[in-house]
Design a protein around this motif. Structure first.
Motif, PDB file in Angstrom:
ATOM      1  N   ALA A 131       0.829  -1.211   0.000  1.00 42.14           N
ATOM      2  CA  ALA A 131       0.000   0.000   0.000  1.00 42.14           C
ATOM      3  C   ALA A 131       0.860   1.257   0.000  1.00 42.14           C
ATOM      4  O   ALA A 131       0.559   2.227  -0.701  1.00 42.14           O
ATOM      5  CB  ALA A 131      -0.938  -0.009   1.206  1.00 42.14           C
ATOM      6  N   ILE A 132       1.938   1.258   0.768  1.00 48.08           N
ATOM      7  CA  ILE A 132       2.816   2.432   0.810  1.00 48.08           C
ATOM      8  C   ILE A 132       3.527   2.623  -0.516  1.00 48.08           C
ATOM      9  O   ILE A 132       3.670   3.745  -1.003  1.00 48.08           O
ATOM     10  CB  ILE A 132       3.827   2.299   1.973  1.00 48.08           C
ATOM     11  N   SER A 133       3.942   1.519  -1.141  1.00 50.13           N
ATOM     12  CA  SER A 133       4.670   1.651  -2.408  1.00 50.13           C
ATOM     13  C   SER A 133       3.760   2.083  -3.551  1.00 50.13           C
ATOM     14  O   SER A 133       4.218   2.672  -4.526  1.00 50.13           O
ATOM     15  CB  SER A 133       5.375   0.343  -2.754  1.00 50.13           C
ATOM     16  N   LEU A 134       2.475   1.797  -3.452  1.00 54.37           N
ATOM     17  CA  LEU A 134       1.535   2.190  -4.502  1.00 54.37           C
ATOM     18  C   LEU A 134       0.975   3.601  -4.296  1.00 54.37           C
ATOM     19  O   LEU A 134       0.324   4.135  -5.186  1.00 54.37           O
ATOM     20  CB  LEU A 134       0.390   1.180  -4.597  1.00 54.37           C
ATOM     21  N   GLU A 135       1.206   4.179  -3.159  1.00 62.68           N
ATOM     22  CA  GLU A 135       0.725   5.526  -2.870  1.00 62.68           C
ATOM     23  C   GLU A 135       1.502   6.541  -3.709  1.00 62.68           C
ATOM     24  O   GLU A 135       2.729   6.586  -3.667  1.00 62.68           O
ATOM     25  CB  GLU A 135       0.914   5.831  -1.375  1.00 62.68           C
ATOM     26  N   PRO A 136       0.804   7.347  -4.503  1.00 59.56           N
ATOM     27  CA  PRO A 136       1.524   8.336  -5.312  1.00 59.56           C
ATOM     28  C   PRO A 136       2.138   9.422  -4.434  1.00 59.56           C
ATOM     29  O   PRO A 136       1.567   9.827  -3.424  1.00 59.56           O
ATOM     30  CB  PRO A 136       0.454   8.906  -6.228  1.00 59.56           C
ATOM     31  N   SER A 137       3.295   9.848  -4.833  1.00 57.27           N
ATOM     32  CA  SER A 137       3.946  10.930  -4.102  1.00 57.27           C
ATOM     33  C   SER A 137       4.448  11.952  -5.125  1.00 57.27           C
ATOM     34  O   SER A 137       4.785  11.617  -6.251  1.00 57.27           O
ATOM     35  CB  SER A 137       5.107  10.407  -3.266  1.00 57.27           C
ATOM     36  N   ALA A 138       4.480  13.187  -4.703  1.00 57.70           N
ATOM     37  CA  ALA A 138       4.929  14.253  -5.590  1.00 57.70           C
ATOM     38  C   ALA A 138       6.451  14.225  -5.685  1.00 57.70           C
ATOM     39  O   ALA A 138       7.151  14.090  -4.686  1.00 57.70           O
ATOM     40  CB  ALA A 138       4.467  15.596  -5.062  1.00 57.70           C
ATOM     41  N   ALA A 139       6.929  14.360  -6.901  1.00 60.90           N
ATOM     42  CA  ALA A 139       8.370  14.439  -7.117  1.00 60.90           C
ATOM     43  C   ALA A 139       8.681  15.875  -7.504  1.00 60.90           C
ATOM     44  O   ALA A 139       8.333  16.340  -8.593  1.00 60.90           O
ATOM     45  CB  ALA A 139       8.792  13.486  -8.219  1.00 60.90           C
ATOM     46  N   PHE A 140       9.312  16.588  -6.621  1.00 57.19           N
ATOM     47  CA  PHE A 140       9.658  17.973  -6.877  1.00 57.19           C
ATOM     48  C   PHE A 140      11.004  18.000  -7.589  1.00 57.19           C
ATOM     49  O   PHE A 140      12.051  18.226  -6.993  1.00 57.19           O
ATOM     50  CB  PHE A 140       9.697  18.763  -5.575  1.00 57.19           C
ATOM     51  N   ALA A 141      10.948  17.732  -8.890  1.00 60.16           N
ATOM     52  CA  ALA A 141      12.169  17.642  -9.676  1.00 60.16           C
ATOM     53  C   ALA A 141      12.080  18.605 -10.852  1.00 60.16           C
ATOM     54  O   ALA A 141      10.998  18.944 -11.334  1.00 60.16           O
ATOM     55  CB  ALA A 141      12.357  16.225 -10.191  1.00 60.16           C
ATOM     56  N   TYR A 142      13.216  19.035 -11.313  1.00 64.58           N
ATOM     57  CA  TYR A 142      13.295  19.955 -12.434  1.00 64.58           C
ATOM     58  C   TYR A 142      13.940  19.235 -13.607  1.00 64.58           C
ATOM     59  O   TYR A 142      14.980  18.608 -13.467  1.00 64.58           O
ATOM     60  CB  TYR A 142      14.143  21.178 -12.060  1.00 64.58           C
ATOM     61  N   VAL A 143      13.295  19.284 -14.746  1.00 63.40           N
ATOM     62  CA  VAL A 143      13.840  18.710 -15.967  1.00 63.40           C
ATOM     63  C   VAL A 143      14.157  19.873 -16.889  1.00 63.40           C
ATOM     64  O   VAL A 143      13.261  20.591 -17.345  1.00 63.40           O
ATOM     65  CB  VAL A 143      12.836  17.743 -16.632  1.00 63.40           C
ATOM     66  N   ASP A 144      15.444  20.077 -17.159  1.00 64.10           N
ATOM     67  CA  ASP A 144      15.810  21.224 -17.992  1.00 64.10           C
ATOM     68  C   ASP A 144      15.529  20.926 -19.461  1.00 64.10           C
ATOM     69  O   ASP A 144      15.341  19.780 -19.855  1.00 64.10           O
ATOM     70  CB  ASP A 144      17.279  21.596 -17.773  1.00 64.10           C
ATOM     71  N   PRO A 145      15.482  21.952 -20.293  1.00 68.08           N
ATOM     72  CA  PRO A 145      15.143  21.766 -21.711  1.00 68.08           C
ATOM     73  C   PRO A 145      16.114  20.866 -22.477  1.00 68.08           C
ATOM     74  O   PRO A 145      15.736  20.230 -23.446  1.00 68.08           O
ATOM     75  CB  PRO A 145      15.174  23.188 -22.271  1.00 68.08           C
ATOM     76  N   GLY A 146      17.360  20.787 -22.071  1.00 71.91           N
ATOM     77  CA  GLY A 146      18.325  19.956 -22.775  1.00 71.91           C
ATOM     78  C   GLY A 146      18.139  18.474 -22.540  1.00 71.91           C
ATOM     79  O   GLY A 146      18.668  17.650 -23.278  1.00 71.91           O
ATOM     80  N   SER A 147      17.374  18.108 -21.530  1.00 65.09           N
ATOM     81  CA  SER A 147      17.173  16.690 -21.219  1.00 65.09           C
ATOM     82  C   SER A 147      16.421  15.972 -22.334  1.00 65.09           C
ATOM     83  O   SER A 147      16.697  14.812 -22.618  1.00 65.09           O
ATOM     84  CB  SER A 147      16.402  16.532 -19.916  1.00 65.09           C
TER      85      SER A 147
END
Length: 74
Positions: A13-29
């Motif tokens: 249940a804990i592993s299936l719980e969605p969590s927010a990922a506060f990550a930045y993907v720069d344009p070059g990625s």
């Protein structure tokens, strides 16, 4: 339920719980990802071509390297 089953269900249940990922993907990625995918397919195509010609030469025969260089010199 016994203790191990409840812990297993809790872990699932804990592993299936969605969590927010506060990550930045720069344009070059995006271009890095596309270049990697294209390079992967190019490597597969080159490898396929290399072994295809080796197999073709083994089945149908082919010119040796010396014969190829002589025919290029003519």
């Amino acid at each position: 339920m016994n203790n191990s089953k409840s812990l297993t269900l809790l872990a699932i249940a804990i592993s299936l719980e969605p969590s927010a990922a506060f990550a930045y993907v720069d344009p070059g990625s995006g271009s890095v990802i596309v270049t990697t995918i294209l390079g992967f397919f190019a490597a597969i195509a080159y490898t396929f071509r290399k072994y295809f010609y080796k197999l073709k030469r083994a089945i149908f025969g082919g010119k040796d390297v010396e014969e190829q260089s002589r025919s290029l010199d003519d």
